[in-house]
Design a protein around this motif. Structure first.
Motif, PDB file in Angstrom:
ATOM      1  N   GLY A   1       0.811  -1.220   0.000  1.00 55.41           N
ATOM      2  CA  GLY A   1       0.000   0.000   0.000  1.00 55.41           C
ATOM      3  C   GLY A   1       0.836   1.257   0.000  1.00 55.41           C
ATOM      4  N   ALA A   2       1.985   1.221   0.717  1.00 59.76           N
ATOM      5  CA  ALA A   2       2.858   2.393   0.773  1.00 59.76           C
ATOM      6  C   ALA A   2       3.507   2.684  -0.571  1.00 59.76           C
ATOM      7  CB  ALA A   2       3.932   2.182   1.839  1.00 59.76           C
ATOM      8  N   ILE A   3       3.604   1.674  -1.441  1.00 56.45           N
ATOM      9  CA  ILE A   3       4.183   1.867  -2.767  1.00 56.45           C
ATOM     10  C   ILE A   3       3.101   2.218  -3.787  1.00 56.45           C
ATOM     11  CG2 ILE A   3       5.370   0.714  -4.664  1.00 56.45           C
ATOM     12  CD1 ILE A   3       7.176   1.490  -2.361  1.00 56.45           C
ATOM     13  N   LEU A   4       2.015   1.461  -3.788  1.00 55.32           N
ATOM     14  CA  LEU A   4       0.989   1.636  -4.815  1.00 55.32           C
ATOM     15  C   LEU A   4       0.217   2.937  -4.665  1.00 55.32           C
ATOM     16  CD1 LEU A   4      -0.489  -1.975  -5.073  1.00 55.32           C
ATOM     17  CD2 LEU A   4       0.690  -0.729  -6.870  1.00 55.32           C
ATOM     18  N   ILE A   5      -0.281   3.213  -3.467  1.00 59.15           N
ATOM     19  CA  ILE A   5      -1.201   4.341  -3.297  1.00 59.15           C
ATOM     20  C   ILE A   5      -0.510   5.689  -3.520  1.00 59.15           C
ATOM     21  CG2 ILE A   5      -2.831   5.435  -1.740  1.00 59.15           C
ATOM     22  CD1 ILE A   5      -3.647   2.648  -2.722  1.00 59.15           C
ATOM     23  N   PRO A   6       0.576   6.010  -2.804  1.00 62.29           N
ATOM     24  CA  PRO A   6       1.230   7.305  -3.056  1.00 62.29           C
ATOM     25  C   PRO A   6       1.780   7.409  -4.475  1.00 62.29           C
ATOM     26  CG  PRO A   6       1.965   6.358  -0.969  1.00 62.29           C
ATOM     27  CD  PRO A   6       1.229   5.289  -1.695  1.00 62.29           C
ATOM     28  N   GLY A   7       2.330   6.310  -5.009  1.00 61.44           N
ATOM     29  CA  GLY A   7       2.867   6.367  -6.361  1.00 61.44           C
ATOM     30  C   GLY A   7       1.795   6.655  -7.391  1.00 61.44           C
ATOM     31  N   ALA A   8       0.633   6.000  -7.261  1.00 63.85           N
ATOM     32  CA  ALA A   8      -0.452   6.228  -8.212  1.00 63.85           C
ATOM     33  C   ALA A   8      -1.012   7.645  -8.086  1.00 63.85           C
ATOM     34  CB  ALA A   8      -1.559   5.203  -7.986  1.00 63.85           C
ATOM     35  N   ALA A   9      -1.196   8.113  -6.867  1.00 67.61           N
ATOM     36  CA  ALA A   9      -1.721   9.470  -6.670  1.00 67.61           C
ATOM     37  C   ALA A   9      -0.743  10.520  -7.195  1.00 67.61           C
ATOM     38  CB  ALA A   9      -2.007   9.705  -5.187  1.00 67.61           C
ATOM     39  N   LEU A  10       0.545  10.331  -6.906  1.00 69.56           N
ATOM     40  CA  LEU A  10       1.552  11.276  -7.390  1.00 69.56           C
ATOM     41  C   LEU A  10       1.606  11.282  -8.910  1.00 69.56           C
ATOM     42  CD1 LEU A  10       3.881  13.237  -6.768  1.00 69.56           C
ATOM     43  CD2 LEU A  10       5.410  11.253  -6.645  1.00 69.56           C
ATOM     44  N   GLY A  11       1.503  10.107  -9.522  1.00 76.63           N
ATOM     45  CA  GLY A  11       1.514  10.046 -10.977  1.00 76.63           C
ATOM     46  C   GLY A  11       0.328  10.747 -11.602  1.00 76.63           C
ATOM     47  N   GLN A  12      -0.858  10.552 -11.043  1.00 73.91           N
ATOM     48  CA  GLN A  12      -2.043  11.221 -11.573  1.00 73.91           C
ATOM     49  C   GLN A  12      -1.906  12.737 -11.498  1.00 73.91           C
ATOM     50  OE1 GLN A  12      -4.608  10.121 -13.144  1.00 73.91           O
ATOM     51  NE2 GLN A  12      -5.152   8.063 -12.518  1.00 73.91           N
ATOM     52  N   ILE A  13      -1.441  13.234 -10.355  1.00 68.41           N
ATOM     53  CA  ILE A  13      -1.321  14.686 -10.195  1.00 68.41           C
ATOM     54  C   ILE A  13      -0.239  15.245 -11.111  1.00 68.41           C
ATOM     55  CG2 ILE A  13      -0.726  16.507  -8.556  1.00 68.41           C
ATOM     56  CD1 ILE A  13      -2.015  14.875  -6.369  1.00 68.41           C
ATOM     57  N   LEU A  14       0.925  14.572 -11.180  1.00 63.86           N
ATOM     58  CA  LEU A  14       2.008  15.055 -12.035  1.00 63.86           C
ATOM     59  C   LEU A  14       1.583  15.089 -13.497  1.00 63.86           C
ATOM     60  CD1 LEU A  14       5.252  13.404 -10.589  1.00 63.86           C
ATOM     61  CD2 LEU A  14       4.642  15.827 -10.604  1.00 63.86           C
ATOM     62  N   GLY A  15       0.890  14.044 -13.943  1.00 63.46           N
ATOM     63  CA  GLY A  15       0.426  14.036 -15.321  1.00 63.46           C
ATOM     64  C   GLY A  15      -0.500  15.199 -15.623  1.00 63.46           C
ATOM     65  N   GLY A  16      -1.447  15.465 -14.718  1.00 62.82           N
ATOM     66  CA  GLY A  16      -2.359  16.587 -14.927  1.00 62.82           C
ATOM     67  C   GLY A  16      -1.666  17.926 -14.864  1.00 62.82           C
ATOM     68  N   VAL A  17      -0.720  18.087 -13.933  1.00 64.93           N
ATOM     69  CA  VAL A  17      -0.013  19.363 -13.791  1.00 64.93           C
ATOM     70  C   VAL A  17       0.839  19.660 -15.015  1.00 64.93           C
ATOM     71  CG1 VAL A  17       1.795  20.544 -12.489  1.00 64.93           C
ATOM     72  CG2 VAL A  17      -0.038  19.375 -11.278  1.00 64.93           C
ATOM     73  N   LEU A  18       1.581  18.661 -15.518  1.00 60.59           N
ATOM     74  CA  LEU A  18       2.470  18.899 -16.657  1.00 60.59           C
ATOM     75  C   LEU A  18       1.685  19.211 -17.921  1.00 60.59           C
ATOM     76  CD1 LEU A  18       5.160  16.122 -16.047  1.00 60.59           C
ATOM     77  CD2 LEU A  18       5.375  18.584 -15.656  1.00 60.59           C
ATOM     78  N   VAL A  19       0.595  18.494 -18.159  1.00 63.74           N
ATOM     79  CA  VAL A  19      -0.226  18.787 -19.340  1.00 63.74           C
ATOM     80  C   VAL A  19      -0.834  20.175 -19.231  1.00 63.74           C
ATOM     81  CG1 VAL A  19      -2.327  18.119 -20.576  1.00 63.74           C
ATOM     82  CG2 VAL A  19      -0.712  16.373 -19.836  1.00 63.74           C
TER      83      VAL A  19
END
Length: 722
Positions: free
Chosen positions: A422-440
């Motif tokens: 959970g410590a790997i999947l949840i923060p990693g997935a949330a960070l990826g979603q936000i980074l993708g939206g911010v960069l676009v």
């Protein structure tokens, strides 16, 4: 008719700031020739006629206001204050903004994630024990949510696109709360939990061998209540991720849409983390609150069951609290018409894109087959849908089995492995979603550049997925599986002369680690006759299968033991490397999630965005999240080397896996799926045909322009024939 200089169509004027757009006809019949710009002439110029007295325009040929969308009701008319009818308190108006809606959207997405992917998953094992269900039945419970989503996504997304989207989300809040409430009902109708007798796991010569008995319990009938709860949760999740996403995209400019969607989706990913934390704490409370003192058992007792049902009641209350806020939002937020007027259409131009589009198309349900067919013929859209489905197969598979992989590869306990996963999947997935939206959003990427960004992040995640090849561990010595019992017995058989008289049960897996560094299936199979409770674990001595030079008679005083509860500590040191690289792989995998969703919203017609999201989520579940755990489960089971076999000889769960084979199987699945994702994403980029610079128009007039283009082509055809 002889063509000369031709008639300039305002639909083909450049979209530069110096050239303002002019409204065009929204109807192809009757044909109206737009006003000629200054200085332009036809071959047969005629003197200007005196102006006619103004007449009311025909409804079918009326030039729409640039800020009004085609259709019987414009967005500007649907914009209004926050409230209910004429009751619009001033205190609610600060929430009548995209930011205010986003806050409530995030709360509902968080609650949905807490229930569906958090509380349900962490409660499954407790439900299995309490209601005497097999894993296949609880797997059906987990799949019921996706089944409901698939059945309803097309209908809800099509009908809701023309409706009041915030009220649809109020309905979603009600259904999510109702589903959580129904899911908790078996607790109140199944009576008080009855404790069984404690299980003795040491070697006992006098123990009678258990006979084969098969009996069915009426408690398993609560399966249908759990399935009903999941179906209701699926009905509530459908408007959230189709209509809610489309409403966010409606209300903000193009370059901000990816940021808002990324934030909303990241909250749905953080939901499971909250659900696991909440559910984990509630499972430390006895299932029948206040009765643990009379039963005199602790959490270490295998008979302990936690209060799994409390979290669902809390989620029900929180979801129903959002019904009122969503019901007070207007059909369109103030300023939506102005925002839509400033957007440029990036719809994929296929061979059928010049077909005449009626402004009332899609207003009735009879247009549903034609709208569905039109979306399915959009090759770019379908390529993006298949790419997201392929990626969903991998992510759902890892979300289900990553804790099992960590537990078996690195010799950790199931609880600690679940925590690390959970410590790997949840923060990693949330960070990826936000980074993708911010960069676009930051770089204001066009539809094609957004797809290229998703392709590059997927390529990086493909390279990082090979971490399973290098960061795995060989199996530790296991008596009867990979090691013999001090030279006696045969591999594959847990029973040897040293434990033949213990009458051990293979259906109760309770691993212990011997002083010889070998792991045993249970204290009984290690031949241990006595035990003593230490500070953190149970210690065993007088073990006939473990070679010891001297017999230990007072383990509590000398702190000596022959075996201790738990798996042997692994000698593998690859865990930090695996966690670090896999975290990066998760981040880059989910960085493509928001850009692909934004690309889907851009490449389809404005009126079909909600339907497109409905098709995407339906295909994502049919091809991804439903078969994903099944494929991963089959692959992992193929690496099993020791199965559970009960007294009736029926094979159950797997206890020991071949770690190397498991890692290789996961790499093969990941690489195949990611190659498919890259292929279809690249094919979408290759096939994408954006509107030419001469035809860039706003979203509001996109349908009208298509009609005008069709009229202009008819005029040219008539001129050629004349």
């Amino acid at each position: 008719m002889k063509r000369g200089g031709g008639i300039e169509n305002p639909a083909f004027l450049s979209s530069s700031p110096d050239t303002p757009r002019r409204p065009v006809s929204a109807s192809p019949s009757p044909v109206e020739v737009p006003a000629l710009p200054a200085g332009s002439r036809t071959e047969n110029s005629l003197p200007p006629e005196p102006p006619e007295p103004p007449q009311p325009p025909l409804p079918a040929a009326a030039a729409p206001d640039p800020r009004a969308s085609p259709g019987p009701e414009s967005r500007s008319e649907a914009e209004g204050p926050c409230g209910w009818g004429s009751f619009t308190p001033r205190c609610l108006q600060p929430c009548n903004t995209p930011q205010g809606f986003l806050i409530h959207y995030c709360l509902l997405a968080l609650i949905q994630g807490v229930v569906v992917n958090g509380l349900v998953n962490i409660s499954i094992s407790t439900i299995e024990k309490r209601y005497e269900m097999k894993s296949s039945l609880t797997g059906l419970i987990s799949s019921s949510y996706d089944i409901a989503f698939c059945l309803l996504s097309l209908f809800v997304s099509y009908v809701g696109e023309r409706g009041h989207k915030p009220r649809w989300l109020a309905f979603a809040s009600f259904m999510i709360g109702l589903g959580a409430l129904v899911f908790s009902l078996p607790k109140f109708f199944s009576g008080k939990y009855q404790l069984g007798s404690p299980f003795e796991d040491t070697c006992s010569i006098a123990r009678n061998s258990t006979s084969c008995t098969s009996s069915s319990s009426s408690l398993s009938n609560f399966l249908y209540v759990f399935i009903l709860g999941q179906l209701l949760l699926g009905a509530g999740g459908t408007p959230l991720y189709t209509l809610g996403t489309a409403f966010l995209d409606d209300s903000v400019p193009t370059h901000k849409s990816s940021l808002y969607i990324g934030i909303g989706y990241s909250m749905s990913i953080l939901g499971p983390a909250v659900g696991y934390l909440l559910g984990g704490q509630l499972l430390t409370v006895y299932i029948d609150i206040g009765l643990e003192q009379s039963t005199d058992i602790t959490e270490d007792d295998p008979r302990w069951l936690g209060a799994w049902w409390i979290g669902f009641l809390m989620a029900c209350f929180c979801a129903w609290c959002l019904i009122i806020p969503f019901s007070c939002f207007p059909k369109h937020l103030p300023g939506t018409a102005k925002v839509q007027d400033g957007k440029i259409s990036q719809t994929h131009q296929s061979n059928s894109s010049l077909d005449r589009i009626d402004e009332n198309f899609g207003e009735s349900f009879k247009d549903f087959p034609a709208a569905l067919k039109k979306s399915m013929r959009n090759t770019v859209f379908m390529c993006l849908v298949i790419s997201t489905s392929s990626e969903a197969l991998v992510t759902t598979g890892f979300a289900t089995f990553l804790p099992k992989f960590i537990e078996n590869q690195f010799g950790l306990s199931s609880s600690f492995a679940a925590t690390l996963g959970g410590a790997i999947l949840i923060p990693g997935a949330a960070l990826g979603q936000i980074l993708g939206g911010v960069l676009v959003s930051k770089f204001k990427m066009t539809c094609k550049n957004t797809m290229k960004f998703a392709l590059h992040t997927t390529l990086i995640s493909l390279l990082l997925s090979f971490v399973f090849v290098y960061a795995n561990c060989e199996n530790e010595p296991f008596a009867g599986v990979s090691e013999s019992y001090n030279g006696t017995g045969n591999l594959g058989n847990l029973t040897t002369p040293c434990n033949a008289n213990c009458n051990c049960m293979r259906s109760h897996y309770y691993p212990v680690c011997g002083r010889d560094g070998v792991q045993y299936f249970s204290p009984c199979f290690a031949g241990c006759k006595s035990s003593v409770s230490m500070k953190r674990s149970e210690a065993y001595y007088n073990c006939s299968c473990i070679e010891m030079k001297t017999e230990i008679t007072h383990p509590a005083e000398s702190f000596g033991y022959e075996a201790k509860a738990g798996k042997c500590e692994t000698q593998c040191t690859n865990l930090p490397i695996f966690l670090g690289v896999f975290f990066a792989a998760i981040v880059f995998t989910f960085m493509a999630g928001t850009p692909v969703t934004v690309s889907i919203l851009r490449c389809v017609n404005q009126k079909q965005r909600s339907l497109a999201l409905g098709i995407q989520f339906m295909m994502l579940r049919l091809l991804g999240s439903i078969p994903g755990p099944i494929i991963f489960g089959v692959a992992i089971d193929s690496s099993c080397i020791l199965w559970d076999v009960n007294e009736c000889g029926i094979k159950g769960a797997c206890w020991i896996y071949d770690n190397i084979r498991m890692a290789r199987m996961l790499v093969v699945i990941s690489v195949i799926c990611k190659i498919a994702t890259i292929f279809f994403n690249g094919l979408a980029i290759f096939l994408y045909n954006p509107p030419s610079l001469d035809t860039e128009v706003s979203f509001q007039n996109s349908n009208a322009v298509l009609s005008t283009v069709s009229v202009d082509l008819d005029l040219n055809k008539a001129g050629n024939e004349g």
